[in-house]
Design a protein around this motif. Sequence first.
Motif: not given
Length: 208
Positions: A13-32, A179-184
């Motif tokens: 449902h989130n489409g084409n995500v950029n997880l490298a960009a999400a990391k720069t926004d402080g994200i360290v863990g991804v549940m898929q 609510h939002d995350v860079r790259g997503i």
Amino acid sequence: MPNFNGVIDISHHNGNVNLAAAKTDGIVGVMQKATQGQTGVDPTYARNRRRAETAELLWGAYHFGTGSDGVRQAENFLGVVGDSKALLVLDLEPNPTGPSMSLEEARAFVTHVHDKTGHFPGLYSGHYIKQLLGTKTDPILAKCWFWLAQYGPTPVVPPNWRSWTMWQYTDGAFGPDPHDVRGIGRCDRDMFNGDLGKLTAFWAAETS
């Protein structure tokens, strides 16, 4: 100890995500999302796993439970996740497209995952588990660490668990900020009950 706001959960449902960009926004863990029911597979699982590994993010996988044989669903899930060091979770919520998973099916699922991996998976749920259990407890599901879905300001944990381990506090629309995350963009965001060091230690222990 402050809670750490650095985990997201995603699916097709989130489409084409950029997880490298999400990391720069402080994200360290991804549940898929990996699987659903006895045969369903999320088409973005393998791609996003590769992207998470490239970005050196912690990786987790969840299964959307449906009203059918719990062991067969667990086999579908483990077959897709493979031997990757993924944090495993059962998503127990109402199924909008068919029968919902029962407590008996959930017990069969988590027990089979434990038999195959040595770990009980986490249990993700909100009002549905509160509805199923009421004031009662379930000794099998209590072996699972608890991931609460609740979009209010304060987490309320069912009596079956002493506390929450992760808390999905927003679906990208409702619940506290951010609510939002860079790259997503807007997405499900999750708080961990502890600091970053505790999060990485927990992830390592549950995937070893």
